[in-house]
Design an enzyme around this catalytic site. Structure first.
Site, PDB file in Angstrom:
ATOM      1  CE  LYS A 109      -4.284   7.181   2.215  1.00 24.52           C
ATOM      2  NZ  LYS A 109      -5.559   6.653   2.260  1.00 24.52           N
ATOM      3  CE  LYS A 153      -1.384   4.807  -1.931  1.00 17.75           C
ATOM      4  NZ  LYS A 153      -2.057   4.310  -0.716  1.00 17.75           N
ATOM      5  CG  HIS A 211      -2.084   0.937   1.131  1.00 19.26           C
ATOM      6  ND1 HIS A 211      -2.244   2.013   1.983  1.00 19.26           N
ATOM      7  CD2 HIS A 211      -3.137   0.984   0.275  1.00 19.26           C
ATOM      8  CE1 HIS A 211      -3.343   2.671   1.669  1.00 19.26           C
ATOM      9  NE2 HIS A 211      -3.904   2.070   0.636  1.00 19.26           N
ATOM     10  CG  ASP A 256      -1.001  20.627  20.684  1.00 18.76           C
ATOM     11  OD1 ASP A 256      -2.234  20.509  20.574  1.00 18.76           O
ATOM     12  OD2 ASP A 256      -0.370  20.218  21.678  1.00 18.76           O
ATOM     13  CG  ASP A 264      19.049  11.387  -9.984  1.00 19.87           C
ATOM     14  OD1 ASP A 264      19.090  10.263 -10.531  1.00 19.87           O
ATOM     15  OD2 ASP A 264      18.918  12.450 -10.617  1.00 19.87           O
ATOM     16  CG  HIS A 288      -7.276   8.599  -1.046  1.00 16.18           C
ATOM     17  ND1 HIS A 288      -5.985   8.357  -1.477  1.00 16.18           N
ATOM     18  CD2 HIS A 288      -7.767   7.395  -0.675  1.00 16.18           C
ATOM     19  CE1 HIS A 288      -5.713   7.074  -1.384  1.00 16.18           C
ATOM     20  NE2 HIS A 288      -6.774   6.450  -0.900  1.00 16.18           N
TER      21      HIS A 288
END
Length: 486
Positions: free
Chosen positions: A406, A226, A224, A411, A231, A404
């Site tokens: 997350k 991404k 899952h 604070d 380089d 979507h």
């Protein structure tokens, strides 16, 4: 003949109960949460045959024999690499904020590395601008490009990036692409994999799905993450799959997906490279030695530099570390806590921690999409609303598409962004990655993004919520029953 049938009947009954008893003992021996154990036992007793098949395929973390062996040997090697990183002069910040210290100490002890300083960090809130930046960086790459995605959906700018990747490979840039089999099933049915391989790109289908493997590996265990690494100096991660939102899941009629990504330059790219190397070895068996950062240039103090901590989870990585990290963050909140997640199915511990934070006087807000692409998750998440609302947590339903992103902000100082949903799959099962940034300026930037989400959302009113119809309550409780498995 009658004796034969009688004997066979007794043998079948004995075998049936022996199998039920064996599965029951296996569930009880495994140290899992009580709700999860009770759910599996009820499923097995109510639907014995289907329950047993479901448990054997989905009940335990089966990575597969070869992958499991690789996973067991990968992390000790990475731990040594992280330890050697400490020999580089001043890779770590001298101090963290009071809010961040518990989390940084947890990760230093559990994964052997804490935050790395000397990074430039840019928050990308538009999928269009993220893809444009990716295409530019891929076109400028001179040595290597590594990518891992859950979903690669051809169409629009995703095809432009694919062409840029092919062009880079043809001019000598070493390219590796790791894509989840289930998430990127459409991609593997197109001409793109062959085109890329013909150009010299290593394209690997992670965790292949097939009926032949169903009893040898857990099919819903997914890659899952991404990530993009260029380089050994530029890195991307966040919630966005490699898709152009204009061409992705338009038939669901819930609007375009809204994502959040981070583009980084600096030594954090090499740390993320170690995680990529681990994923590549677990999947292929080929060891890629992560590149060490150049201590002469990488850790020099720069204007507006950021300290970034990377937390990676999944088979072979420190167990439960993402769950522990999020719990630590929630308990660290003193004034304000904002969470955005597309899927809200928290563990009991996390649910109680969020409620306790609100009872402690923390201003807690959770932003979720009003509509999402999973009917099961949509109804199961609603079962948690009452307890959260009673604790004073504000729940906002985003109406500008499928949110979507997350993110967690504490604070306006401590920020978490990445691939982790607040559901059981992300917390306990999948390969995930999350960034932690201990910086007030970055926290202010993230706060503005979250406030924009809230401005496009509808606040759930407690009085209206308690008056919802009984058929909705029944559906919520029915789907809640399966929440430990989602």
């Amino acid at each position: 003949m009658a004796t034969f049938y009688t004997t066979m009947s007794w043998l079948l009954v004995f075998g049936y109960w022996f199998l039920i008893a064996g599965i029951t003992c296996r569930i009880l021996i495994k140290r899992r949460s009580v709700p999860s154990a009770m759910t599996w036992l009820l499923i097995i007793y109510v639907l014995p045959l289907l329950g047993i098949i479901a448990y054997l395929t989905l009940g335990e973390l089966h990575l597969g024999k070869c992958r499991a062996q690789r996973a067991r040997r990968v992390w000790p090697c990475m731990a040594i690499w992280f330890k050697n990183l400490q020999s580089i002069q001043n890779p770590y910040p001298t101090q963290n904020s009071e809010i961040a210290q518990p989390l940084f100490h947890l990760c230093a002890n559990r994964q052997g590395i804490s935050g790395i300083k000397g990074n430039q960090l840019e928050l990308l809130t538009s999928s269009y601008h993220t893809l444009r930046a990716l295409i530019r960086d891929v076109e400028k790459a001179s040595h290597n490009i590594e990518m891992v995605f859950y979903i690669w959906k051809p169409g629009g700018q995703a095809d432009e990036l694919a062409e840029a990747l092919i062009s880079s490979a043809r001019r000598g840039v070493y390219c590796r692409l790791l894509l989840d089999s289930a998430g990127s099933v459409e991609f593997f049915r197109t001409v793109w994999p062959n085109r890329m391989r013909n150009a010299g790109i290593d394209v690997v289908e992670a965790l292949p799905v097939s009926l032949l493997r169903i009893f040898f590996r857990r099919m819903d265990l997914r890659q899952h993450r991404k990530m993009v690494l260029i380089d050994n100096h530029i890195a991307y991660t966040g919630s966005m799959n490699l898709v152009d939102p204009r061409f992705f899941k338009q038939n669901t009629k819930i609007g375009q997906w809204i994502d959040l990504m981070a583009r980084m330059e600096g030594p954090i790219a090499t740390t993320m490279g170690a995680i990529y190397s681990s994923d590549w070895e677990i999947e292929t068996g080929q060891r890629i030695l992560p590149v060490k950062p150049d201590k002469k240039v990488m850790f020099l103090e720069k204007k507006n530099d950021r300290t970034i901590l990377v937390i990676a989870s999944g088979p072979g990585f420190p167990e439960n570390i993402i769950h522990q990290a999020i719990l630590t963050v929630v308990f660290s909140a003193r004034k304000k806590l904002i969470i955005t997640t597309p899927y809200l199915i928290p563990s009991d511990d996390l649910l109680h921690a969020i409620c306790i934070a609100s009872y402690r006087g923390v201003d807690v807000s959770i932003v979720i999409p009003r509509h999402n692409d999973s009917l099961l998750v949509r109804w199961a998440s609603r079962a948690f609303f009452s307890e959260l609302l009673e604790a004073g947590v504000k729940i906002y339903q985003f109406e500008g598409g499928l949110l979507h992103s997350k993110s967690i902000l504490v604070d306006e100082q401590l920020s978490l962004i990445g691939t982790v949903n607040l559901d059981m799959r992300s917390l306990w099962l999948n390969f995930e990655i999350s960034l932690v940034i201990d910086n007030h300026q970055f926290g202010s930037d993230l706060a503005r993004v979250q406030e924009n989400y809230i401005a496009k959302s509808r606040l759930i009113d407690m009085n209206c919520w308690v008056q919802r119809s009984y058929w909705k309550r029944i559906l919520e409780r029915l789907f809640y029953f399966f929440s430990p498995l989602l």
